[in-house]
Write a protein that holds these residues in place. Structure first.
Motif, PDB file in Angstrom:
ATOM      1  N   ALA A 174       0.915  -1.187   0.302  1.00 44.15           N
ATOM      2  CA  ALA A 174       0.171   0.085  -0.353  1.00 44.15           C
ATOM      3  C   ALA A 174       1.356   0.960  -0.151  1.00 44.15           C
ATOM      4  N   LEU A 175       1.904   1.608   0.776  1.00 45.95           N
ATOM      5  CA  LEU A 175       2.690   3.093   0.710  1.00 45.95           C
ATOM      6  C   LEU A 175       3.586   2.703  -0.374  1.00 45.95           C
ATOM      7  N   ILE A 176       4.101   1.648  -1.141  1.00 47.23           N
ATOM      8  CA  ILE A 176       4.785   1.929  -2.280  1.00 47.23           C
ATOM      9  C   ILE A 176       4.078   2.523  -3.427  1.00 47.23           C
ATOM     10  N   ALA A 177       2.648   2.000  -3.211  1.00 47.37           N
ATOM     11  CA  ALA A 177       1.448   2.399  -4.058  1.00 47.37           C
ATOM     12  C   ALA A 177       0.787   3.631  -4.289  1.00 47.37           C
ATOM     13  N   THR A 178       1.124   4.090  -2.848  1.00 44.05           N
ATOM     14  CA  THR A 178       0.621   5.365  -2.672  1.00 44.05           C
ATOM     15  C   THR A 178       2.113   6.370  -3.047  1.00 44.05           C
ATOM     16  N   ILE A 179       3.122   5.972  -2.790  1.00 47.60           N
ATOM     17  CA  ILE A 179       4.186   6.512  -3.615  1.00 47.60           C
ATOM     18  C   ILE A 179       4.465   7.145  -4.034  1.00 47.60           C
ATOM     19  N   PHE A 180       4.169   5.630  -5.069  1.00 47.32           N
ATOM     20  CA  PHE A 180       3.637   5.976  -6.898  1.00 47.32           C
ATOM     21  C   PHE A 180       2.096   6.773  -7.272  1.00 47.32           C
ATOM     22  N   VAL A 181       1.944   6.372  -6.553  1.00 53.13           N
ATOM     23  CA  VAL A 181       0.549   7.254  -6.686  1.00 53.13           C
ATOM     24  C   VAL A 181       0.763   9.021  -7.085  1.00 53.13           C
ATOM     25  N   LEU A 182       1.478   9.235  -5.904  1.00 50.49           N
ATOM     26  CA  LEU A 182       1.400  10.728  -5.339  1.00 50.49           C
ATOM     27  C   LEU A 182       2.481  11.062  -6.742  1.00 50.49           C
ATOM     28  N   THR A 194      -7.285   6.808 -10.496  1.00 53.82           N
ATOM     29  CA  THR A 194      -7.759   4.989 -11.343  1.00 53.82           C
ATOM     30  C   THR A 194      -6.788   4.542 -10.561  1.00 53.82           C
ATOM     31  N   ALA A 195      -5.167   5.093 -11.082  1.00 49.08           N
ATOM     32  CA  ALA A 195      -4.079   3.552 -11.379  1.00 49.08           C
ATOM     33  C   ALA A 195      -4.403   3.516  -9.770  1.00 49.08           C
ATOM     34  N   PHE A 196      -4.287   3.913  -8.074  1.00 46.33           N
ATOM     35  CA  PHE A 196      -4.562   4.038  -6.663  1.00 46.33           C
ATOM     36  C   PHE A 196      -5.568   2.758  -6.648  1.00 46.33           C
ATOM     37  N   LEU A 197      -6.910   3.265  -7.879  1.00 41.53           N
ATOM     38  CA  LEU A 197      -7.758   1.913  -7.336  1.00 41.53           C
ATOM     39  C   LEU A 197      -7.796   1.384  -7.860  1.00 41.53           C
ATOM     40  N   TYR A 231       1.151  -7.257  -9.642  1.00 46.49           N
ATOM     41  CA  TYR A 231       0.569  -6.996 -10.571  1.00 46.49           C
ATOM     42  C   TYR A 231       0.648  -5.414 -10.273  1.00 46.49           C
ATOM     43  N   VAL A 232       1.138  -5.024  -9.013  1.00 42.88           N
ATOM     44  CA  VAL A 232       1.477  -3.293  -8.560  1.00 42.88           C
ATOM     45  C   VAL A 232       2.047  -3.120  -9.830  1.00 42.88           C
ATOM     46  N   CYS A 233       3.135  -4.067  -9.516  1.00 40.05           N
ATOM     47  CA  CYS A 233       4.274  -3.331 -10.470  1.00 40.05           C
ATOM     48  C   CYS A 233       4.062  -3.058 -12.007  1.00 40.05           C
TER      49      CYS A 233
END
Lengths: 495, 489
Positions: free
Chosen positions: A77-85, A247-250, A338-340
Motif C-alpha cells: 500500500a505504501l509503495i503504491a501510494t508513493i508512486f500514485v503521488l 484510477t491507478a490507485f483504485l 500486479y502493482v509493479c
C-alpha cells in the motif's frame, strides 16, 4: 517500536498537510506531494524495524495483527501510494484543468488530490492488519470514502462526476451488504474477531445456514471492491472517468487490500467442510465468470484506461482462483507483481495523455519512434500483464495455475487457459499500436525526470521479480493467512 | 566450468540489452555470436562423454515454495542443440542488412530469440525450460509485424503469437499436471525424472498428461492440425527471424518431447502413439502435397519445414512404441534436428539473397539463376539436396537412422505393425521432397537468365554465413559421428 504507530504516523502526516495547506497555501502544490511521498518512504523504511511483539497486548493487539502478510500488504500500500503521488505530480496540468478549469490557475483543489491518498493509504494499512470485523469495516470505509472524493475530484469533467456518482451509489450498496453480512456472522457465532472465528468456525455444525448466508454477503461486498463478477460493472466506467492517478490507485492498492481481506475472511469458512461445500462452487463460478468476462470484455476496447479496467477484472478472476487454490503466498506474489506492472502502465498512460491529450490506444501509435524507452517499458508491462515468462506477471499466473492444478479444479483451469490466451491478444494490441502503427506526428515525446525514475524502478521490479521471485517470497514467509495469537486461541469461547 | 554455460545463456540477452542502449548493433551482435561459438567449442572440448549426468551444472534457487531454481546443465542432446543454436544465430545475425529500417530491432530481436532457445536447451529446471522458450514470443511478434514481407505479415504475426501463446499455455498446464502427479518435488527435471523412474505415474493419469503435452509441444512444432501458423509466419518473417524460428526455436517442442514426455510418461506416450502416427503421416504426405502446390519459394520452404517435422515425430513415435532401448530413434532424432535446423536456415537465407537480386520469390518468374550466379546455384543445390535427404549431407544420416529405428525390434513373422507401415509411408516423403525441390531448382536455376534483371554475383561477405551453414551440412553428412559421439549410447 510497535507496528500500530505506522498508521498513526501516516494519518498524522495527512492531517498536518491538510491543515498546512488550509492555513499556509503552498504556491506549488508539488511540494505537498513531495512531503507526502517522503513521509511514506520513511514509514516504508520503518516497516523493517517494527517489532510485532511490541503491540500493547490489551488495547491494540486484539484488533490488530502485524503478521508477515499484514506487513507485506502495508508495504504494498505504501509503495503504491508513493508512486500514485509521484504520478499525480506529472499529471498536475490535467488535474488543474479538471479541478479549477484552467491550466495555470494555482488556487485550491489540487492539494487534496495529494492528501486524500494518504488517508486511503492509512485505511488500507489498517485493513491489512484488521483482525476484528468491526475494525475491518471502519478501515474499509476510510478507504472507500477517500475514494468517493478522489474519483469525483475533477469536477469540471462530466466523466469524473459520473464515475463519482456510480462509485458512490454502488459503494454504499456494498457497504450495506458488508455490515449486514458481519451481523449475520456475529449472530451465528457471537464473535467478530477473525482469530476466534478461525478457531471456532471450522468445527461448527449448527447455524450453518446463517453462517453461509453471512459469508456470502461479505463475499458480495468484497467482490465489489475487488471487481469480481457479477459486481464488476462499475469498474470500466469508474476507471475511465476517474483522474488517471486515482484510477491507478483504485486498480492497484484498493484491489490488493480487498484481496487480502477476502482471503482472510474466507479462510475459516473454507475450513468448515459443510460451508465449503456450498462456498467453493460459488467461488468457482465467480472466478470462472470473472475470467471470461474480463478477458472477453477487454477484446473490443480501444480506450487504454477502459482496457486496463477490463484487465483488472480479468486479474481479479486469477486472484480469486489463487485464493481457491489456498496458497496465499502465491496470491500475495501475484499482487506484488500486479502493482509493479499496472503502475508502469498507468504512468505511461498519464505521460501520453498529458502530451497527446487522449488516452485512446491510437494515441500510442508510433510511440516506439517517438520515445523508444517509454515504449520498451510499456512492452515489459504489457508482457507481464499478459503473463509472458521471465516477467513478474508470469510467476503470478504460474503460481495461480499451479494452485488450481494441485487442488484439482480442472474446469477452472480449462477456463483460465483460454482466458489467459485471450489476454495475449489485447495486451499485444498495445504493443501493436506502439510499434506497427504510424504516428500522427514524429516529434519526440518528452518524459519528466520523475516519471523516468519511477518507470525505470517499476520496469526493473517487473523484470527482477520475474527472474528472482524469492525477493518477495522472503517477505511473506509462508505465514498462516489468519494469524492466531496463542492467547486468543486458548480463550476462544463458542456461544 | 559452469560459468561457460551461464555466459552462453546470458551473453545474447546482455548483448540485446546493450543494443537497446545504443551500442553499435552489428559489431556488438556479431562479436557476441563469435564469442558464443567459442564458448560452445569450449563446452565441446571439456564435455565428458563417459559421464551420464548433467554437466557444467549450476543452480540458484529463485523460489523456495514451489522449489524453482535457475539451473543450467547439459548432456549430449542439449550440447548438439546449443551447437545448432549458435551456428544459426551467427548466420542469421550476419544476414541482417545493417542499413535496413529497424536494423537495430532486428539484431536485438534475433539475439533474444536465440537467447531464449539457448536458455531453454540449457535449463535443467522445468520452469525455466518453459520460460526461456517464451522469451521469443515478443520479438517474433514485433519483427514479423514491423519488418514482415508481403501483405499478410500482420495477420501472420497475430496468428503465430496467439497460436504459440495458447499452445504454450496448454503445455504449461500439462507440465504442471506432470509436476503434480509426481508429487510436487520441485521443478528440477533430473529429480522429476528420477521420481518418474522410481514411482511411475498411474497409466490413466499418464495418458491425459501425455495428451496435453502432445498438444502443447505439438503446436510449437507445427504438428498437423496445429500447423497453420507456421508457413505464413515464416513466409512473412524477416529472414533472421525465419532462420532462427524454423531452424532453432521450433526444435524446442521436439526437444521437450524427448526430454520430458517420452522418459517420464512412457505409458501415456505409447497410448497416443497411434494418433501420433496418423498425424505425422499427415505432416509428411498432406503437407508434402501442399508444398508441391506452393508457388513462392518462401512459402514453399515454410511448408517444407512443417512437412519435415513429420520425420522427427516418427522418431518420437518409434521411441514411444519400442521403448528407451531404441537408441537409433533417439540418435536419429537429434541428428535430424540439427541437420534440419541448418538446412532450413540455409534455405531461408538463400531465399533472402535471391529476393535481393531479383525482387521476387515467385518460382515461375525466376529463371537461369544458376548461370547468372553460379555460387548461389551451388549453395542452393547443397541446401536443396540436403533437404531432400541425399547421402553425403547431414539430413540423410538423420533420416536414415529415423527410418531404421521404425524397424527396431521388427519380427518378420508377426508382419508389419502400424509403426512399420507408417515408416514405409514416411519414406515417400523423400520422393515428395525431391519433386518440389528439384522442380523449384529446375525452374529457378536452369535455363537462361532474365536479361532485364541485374544479377550481381554474391560477394564474399554474403557467401560467408551461407558457406558456414552449407559446410556444416557437408561435414556432418560425411562424419555424423562428430555429433553422435556426444550422445550417451
Amino acid at each position: 517500536m510497535s507496528p500500530h504507530y505506522l498508521e498513526i504516523f501516516v494519518i498524522g502526516l495527512a492531517l498536518t498537510l491538510l491543515m498546512a495547506d488550509a492555513f499556509f497555501p503552498a504556491r506549488e502544490k508539488r511540494v505537498i506531494a513531495w512531503i507526502g511521498a517522503s513521509g511514506l518512504a520513511i514509514v516504508f523504511g520503518l516497516l523493517f524495524v517494527v517489532d510485532p511483539a511490541a503491540l500493547p497486548p490489551d488495547t491494540i493487539a486484539p484488533y490488530y495483527s502485524a503478521d508477515p502478510h499484514a506487513l507485506f500488504f502495508k508495504g504494498l500500500a505504501l509503495i503504491a501510494t508513493i508512486f500514485v503521488l509521484l504520478l499525480g505530480c506529472d499529471f498536475m496540468p490535467v488535474l488543474r484543468r479538471g479541478i479549477n478549469g484552467a491550466d495555470n490557475d494555482r488556487k485550491g483543489g489540487v492539494a487534496e488530490s495529494f492528501i486524500l491518498p494518504l488517508f486511503a493509504c492509512a485505511g488500507m494499512m489498517w485493513m491489512a492488519s484488521a483482525t476484528d470485523l468491526i475494525f475491518l469495516f471502519l478501515s474499509l470505509e476510510l478507504v472507500t470514502i477517500s475514494f468517493y472524493v478522489l474519483v469525483a475530484s475533477m469536477r469540471r469533467q462530466v466523466g469524473s462526476l459520473e464515475a463519482g456518482v456510480k462509485y458512490l451509489l454502488l459503494g454504499a450498496l456494498s457497504t450495506g451488504m458488508l455490515v449486514y453480512g458481519i451481523t449475520w456472522v456475529f449472530g451465528a457465532t457471537g464473535m467478530t474477531k477473525m482469530s476466534q472465528l478461525a478457531v471456532a468456525v471450522p468445527g461448527m455444525t449448527d447455524n450453518i445456514a446463517a453462517l453461509t448466508f453471512g459469508s456470502m454477503l461479505v463475499l458480495a461486498a468484497l467482490a465489489f471492491k475487488v471487481g469480481l463478477f457479477p459486481f464488476h460493472s462499475w469498474i470500466p466506467d469508474v476507471y475511465q472517468g476517474a483522474p488517471t492517478p486515482v484510477t491507478a490507485f483504485l486498480a492497484v492498492a484498493s484491489k490488493a487490500a480487498a484481496v487480502l481481506v477476502l482471503a482472510r475472511f474466507l479462510d475459516p469458512f473454507l475450513n468448515n467442510p459443510e460451508i465449503a461445500a456450498k462456498l467453493i462452487p460459488v467461488l468457482g463460478v465467480i472466478s470462472g465468470a470473472t475470467l471470461l468476462f474480463g478477458n472477453l470484455g477487454a477484446l473490443g476496447q480501444y480506450n487504454f484506461k477502459r482496457l486496463m479496467a477490463y484487465s483488472s477484472i480479468a486479474h481479479a478472476g486469477f486472484l480469486l482462483l489463487g485464493i481457491l487454490g489456498r496458497d496465499f503466498t502465491l496470491v500475495s506474489f501475484y499482487l506484488g507483481a500486479y502493482v509493479c506492472m499496472t503502475l508502469a502502465a498507468f504512468f505511461a498512460i498519464s505521460i501520453v495523455r498529458r502530451s497527446v491529450g487522449r488516452d485512446d490506444l491510437s494515441a500510442f501509435n508510433g510511440l516506439a519512434r517517438r520515445n523508444p524507452a517509454l515504449a520498451f517499458t510499456l512492452v515489459v508491462s504489457a508482457a507481464s500483464l499478459a503473463g509472458v515468462p521471465l516477467t513478474a506477471g508470469f510467476i503470478g499466473k504460474f503460481g495461480v495455475l499451479m494452485g488450481a492444478v494441485n487442488a484439482g479444479y480442472w474446469p477452472l483451469v480449462a477456463v483460465a487457459v483460454p482466458a489467459a490466451a485471450v489476454g495475449f491478444y489485447y495486451y499485444f494490441k498495445i504493443v501493436r499500436h506502439m510499434f506497427w502503427e504510424k504516428p500522427d506526428d514524429l516529434e519526440p515525446l518528452p518524459v519528466g525526470r520523475l516519471s523516468t525514475t519511477a518507470l525505470a524502478l517499476l520496469t526493473a521490479g517487473t523484470l527482477v521479480l520475474g527472474f528472482y521471485p524469492r525477493l518477495l517470497e522472503r517477505a511473506i514467509q509462508d505465514a498462516p493467512i489468519v494469524p492466531i495469537p496463542a492467547a486468543t486461541a486458548n480463550t476462544a469461547d463458542t456461544p | 566450468m559452469p560459468i561457460v554455460l551461464i555466459l552462453l545463456v546470458f551473453l545474447p540477452l546482455a548483448a540485446a540489452a546493450l543494443i537497446g542502449l545504443r551500442a553499435p548493433a552489428r559489431a556488438t551482435s556479431l562479436g557476441t555470436a563469435i564469442v558464443m561459438v567459442f564458448l560452445v567449442a569450449a563446452l565441446n572440448h571439456y564435455f565428458d562423454r563417459e559421464s551420464p549426468s548433467m554437466q557444467f551444472a549450476s543452480s540458484l534457487t529463485v523460489m523456495e515454495n514451489p522449489g524453482i531454481a535457475l539451473a543450467f546443465g547439459i548432456d549430449g542432446m542439449s550440447l548438439v542443440m546449443l551447437l545448432l543454436s549458435v551456428l544459426v544465430l551467427f548466420a542469421a545475425l550476419w544476414m541482417i542488412d545493417p542499413l535496413a529500417d529497424n536494423a537495430r530491432l532486428q539484431y536485438a530481436g534475433s539475439l533474444l530469440i536465440a537467447g531464449g532457445a539457448i536458455g531453454a536447451f540449457a535449463s535443467t529446471d522445468l520452469f525455466f525450460f518453459f520460460a526461456f522458450h517464451e522469451l521469443a514470443l515478443i520479438p517474433t511478434f514485433l519483427l514479423i509485424g514491423m519488418c514482415g514481407r508481403g501483405s499478410n505479415a500482420r495477420s501472420a504475426a497475430w496468428r503465430i503469437t496467439l497460436y504459440l501463446g495458447l499452445g504454450s499455455l496448454i503445455l504449461l498446464v500439462g507440465l504442471l499436471a506432470l509436476h503434480h502427479a509426481l508429487g510436487q518435488p520441485g521443478f528440477s527435471i533430473t529429480e522429476l525424472h528420477a521420481r518418474a523412474m522410481a514411482d511411475p505415474i498411474a497409466p490413466e493419469t499418464q495418458s491425459w498428461i501425455a495428451l496435453l503435452l502432445i498438444i502443447g509441444f505439438g503446436s510449437l512444432v507445427s504438428l498437423v492440425p496445429l500447423h497453420s501458423w507456421a508457413a505464413p509466419a515464416y513466409a512473412a518473417a524477416p529472414t533472421p527471424v525465419a532462420m532462427l524460428h524454423a531452424g532453432v526455436l521450433k526444435k524446442f517442442g521436439l526437444y521437450g518431447l524427448l526430454r520430458v514426455a517420452v522418459p517420464m510418461l512412457p505409458e501415456g506416450m505409447r497410448e497416443w502413439a497411434g494418433l501420433l502416427l496418423v498425424l505425422l503421416l499427415l505432416n509428411i504426405i498432406y503437407m508434402g502435397l501442399v508444398t508441391i502446390a506452393c508457388k513462392r519459394l518462401d512459402t514453399m520452404f515454410g511448408c517444407s519445414s512443417v512437412m519435415h517435422m513429420g520425420y522427427l515425430f516418427l522418431a518420437v513415435a518409434a521411441l514411444s512404441l519400442t521403448g528407451p532401448d531404441n537408441t537409433l530413434a533417439y540418435r536419429g532424432a537429434i541428428l535430424l534436428m540439427f541437420a534440419h535446423g541448418v538446412s532450413i536456415a540455409l534455405l531461408f537465407a538463400l531465399a533472402d539473397r535471391i529476393e535481393s537480386r531479383t525482387g521476387t520469390l515467385e518460382i515461375a518468374r525466376l529463371s537461369g539463376l544458376g548461370r547468372a550466379m553460379p555460387s548461389l546455384g551451388f549453395l542452393f543445390g547443397i541446401a536443396a539436396f540436403a533437404s531432400i535427404g541425399l547421402p553425403g549431407l547431414a539430413n540423410f544420416a538423420g533420416e536414415l537412422l529415423v527410418f531404421l529405428s521404425g524397424f527396431h525390434g521388427f519380427r518378420p513373422s508377426e508382419g508389419l505393425q502400424p509403426l512399420q507401415w507408417a515408416t514405409i509411408l514416411a519414406v515417400w516423403g523423400v520422393v515428395i521432397s525431391a519433386v518440389y525441390m528439384l522442380r523449384a531448382y529446375r525452374t529457378a536455376f536452369m535455363g537462361d537468365p532474365d536479361a532485364s534483371r541485374r544479377h550481381d554475383v554474391l560477394t564474399t561477405e554474403e557467401k560467408l554465413p551461407l558457406a558456414a551453414l552449407a559446410g556444416a551440412l557437408v561435414v556432418v553428412g560425411f562424419f555424423p559421428n562428430l555429433l553422435l559421439q556426444y550422445l550417451p549410447f
